[in-house]
Design a protein around this motif. Structure first.
Motif, PDB file in Angstrom:
ATOM      1  N   ARG A  46      -7.996  30.607   4.358  1.00  0.00           N
ATOM      2  CA  ARG A  46      -8.030  29.421   3.500  1.00  0.00           C
ATOM      3  C   ARG A  46      -9.456  29.125   3.044  1.00  0.00           C
ATOM      4  NH1 ARG A  46      -4.038  27.650   7.489  1.00  0.00           N
ATOM      5  NH2 ARG A  46      -2.046  27.223   6.439  1.00  0.00           N
ATOM      6  N   ARG A  47     -10.402  29.174   3.974  1.00  0.00           N
ATOM      7  CA  ARG A  47     -11.787  28.862   3.610  1.00  0.00           C
ATOM      8  C   ARG A  47     -12.324  29.866   2.598  1.00  0.00           C
ATOM      9  NH1 ARG A  47     -11.903  27.447   9.173  1.00  0.00           N
ATOM     10  NH2 ARG A  47     -12.681  29.493   9.832  1.00  0.00           N
ATOM     11  N   GLN A  48     -12.060  31.156   2.836  1.00  0.00           N
ATOM     12  CA  GLN A  48     -12.540  32.175   1.890  1.00  0.00           C
ATOM     13  C   GLN A  48     -11.907  31.996   0.518  1.00  0.00           C
ATOM     14  OE1 GLN A  48     -12.369  36.291   2.832  1.00  0.00           O
ATOM     15  NE2 GLN A  48     -13.816  36.165   4.530  1.00  0.00           N
ATOM     16  N   VAL A  49     -10.594  31.787   0.497  1.00  0.00           N
ATOM     17  CA  VAL A  49      -9.884  31.716  -0.783  1.00  0.00           C
ATOM     18  C   VAL A  49     -10.302  30.480  -1.566  1.00  0.00           C
ATOM     19  CG1 VAL A  49      -7.607  31.376  -1.824  1.00  0.00           C
ATOM     20  CG2 VAL A  49      -7.939  33.145  -0.098  1.00  0.00           C
ATOM     21  N   ARG A  50     -10.493  29.370  -0.886  1.00  0.00           N
ATOM     22  CA  ARG A  50     -10.942  28.178  -1.613  1.00  0.00           C
ATOM     23  C   ARG A  50     -12.316  28.400  -2.231  1.00  0.00           C
ATOM     24  NH1 ARG A  50      -8.260  24.811   3.032  1.00  0.00           N
ATOM     25  NH2 ARG A  50      -6.283  24.258   2.026  1.00  0.00           N
TER      26      ARG A  50
END
Length: 333
Positions: A46-50
């Protein structure tokens, strides 16, 4: 509860492609961005994709897509066309854009009974500009949220398919169906599993397509419209710490998983006890807790992807996942 009645003839017609479906992965990954399910496995993603979404200038586009495919009891079926018609992403997007206008209008009206935003109404009417936007949005989102992770998701799906194939060779279709337990289990002539609502999928002599998805978590997913060719999408367990070991965009240090925030002494004891299926009452007795407190601990562990739960009559059975076992054994980075 989910129930699929399977006759002997139905079992001979099962389709198990053993490969991920690009549109299902697109929609289900969108859902993961809207919730906190399986936090231990997916928060690093989630952190990477955001970050990727923001860097690509796609924040408003992805927000709009998420409203089109909400994490809810219903989202439009047209966004996930039949896997038989989707050999790749481009073919899948073409199928989405060729959805008959009447069907698109009906499904979006179910998503937004009051009409929804103006752009949703334009999609529902099949306006050319809205269709171009939808096709571009699906492709651009897939390119930042799904495509970069295909080596990892593909490996997990391949491992899952290997287990199904081994069960099929060992004991035929019945053994292959049994390999899904506890996610799905045989109940007489039916295949049943946990589901947010009571749902029976009628096959009516049609083949059931069983699709693995890395981005499907906790429970299987089926289409809402019984008139469509039946599809069952099932979760594939991610490898423990999958993104912490050199995932795309990794700087060599890896994403640190929030283990300390998740595991306290009571939940660690609960996880240790769930090396076999236990009911909530059994777990409560072993931990010297009330059933309500034990249930809350099991819910936290389940939402982190460490435990799976299924309802059996008036009981709920819990067992440890592969990720939960790895965490307990100290095998996460």
């Amino acid at each position: 509860m989910l129930r699929i009645d399977l006759t002997a003839e139905d079992m001979t017609r099962l389709r198990v492609p053993g490969r991920p479906d690009p549109l299902w992965d697109t929609v289900l990954s969108l859902h993961l961005l809207q919730n906190r399910q399986s936090a231990l496995a997916f928060d690093p993603w989630r952190r990477q994709v955001r970050r990727r979404i923001a860097a690509a200038g796609l924040t408003s586009t992805v927000t709009a897509l998420a409203r089109l495919a909400p994490w809810a009891s219903y989202f439009p079926d047209f966004l996930t066309p039949s896997p038989a018609d989707v050999p790749d992403l481009d073919a899948g997007v073409d199928r989405v854009l060729s959805t008959p206008r009447r069907r698109m209008t009906r499904e979006l009206a179910r998503t937004y009974p009051a009409g929804g935003p103006a752009w949703v109404r334009r999609v529902a009417r099949g306006e050319a500009a809205a269709m171009r936007w939808l096709g571009s949005a699906l492709r651009r989102y897939h390119a930042v949220a799904v495509g970069p992770y295909l080596p990892w998701t593909g490996a997990a799906v391949a491992a899952d398919q290997g287990a199904r194939d081994a069960a099929l060779r060992r004991g035929g279709v019945h053994a292959m169906l049994g390999s899904f337990d506890p996610l799905l289990r045989r109940d007489g002539a039916s295949w049943v599993g946990s589901y947010p609502v009571t749902r029976t999928v009628p096959l009516r002599g049609r083949p059931l397509t069983v699709v693995p998805s890395f981005f499907c978590v906790l429970e299987p997913v089926v289409l809402a419209d019984d008139d469509l060719d039946p599809v069952l999408v099932h979760p594939v367990d991610p490898a423990p710490g999958w993104l912490a070991r050199g995932g795309p965009g990794d700087d060599g240090r890896g994403e640190r998983l929030p283990v300390a925030q998740l595991i306290g002494p009571t939940r660690a004891r609960a996880l240790a006890l769930l090396d076999r299926c236990r009911t909530t009452s059994e777990l409560a007795a072993a931990l010297d807790l009330t059933p309500a407190t034990a249930s809350r601990h099991a819910t936290v562990l389940r939402e982190a992807g460490l435990v799976v739960s299924r309802r059996e009559g008036n009981r709920v059975l819990h067992s440890r996942t592969r990720l939960g076992s790895a965490l307990l054994a100290g095998q996460l980075p």
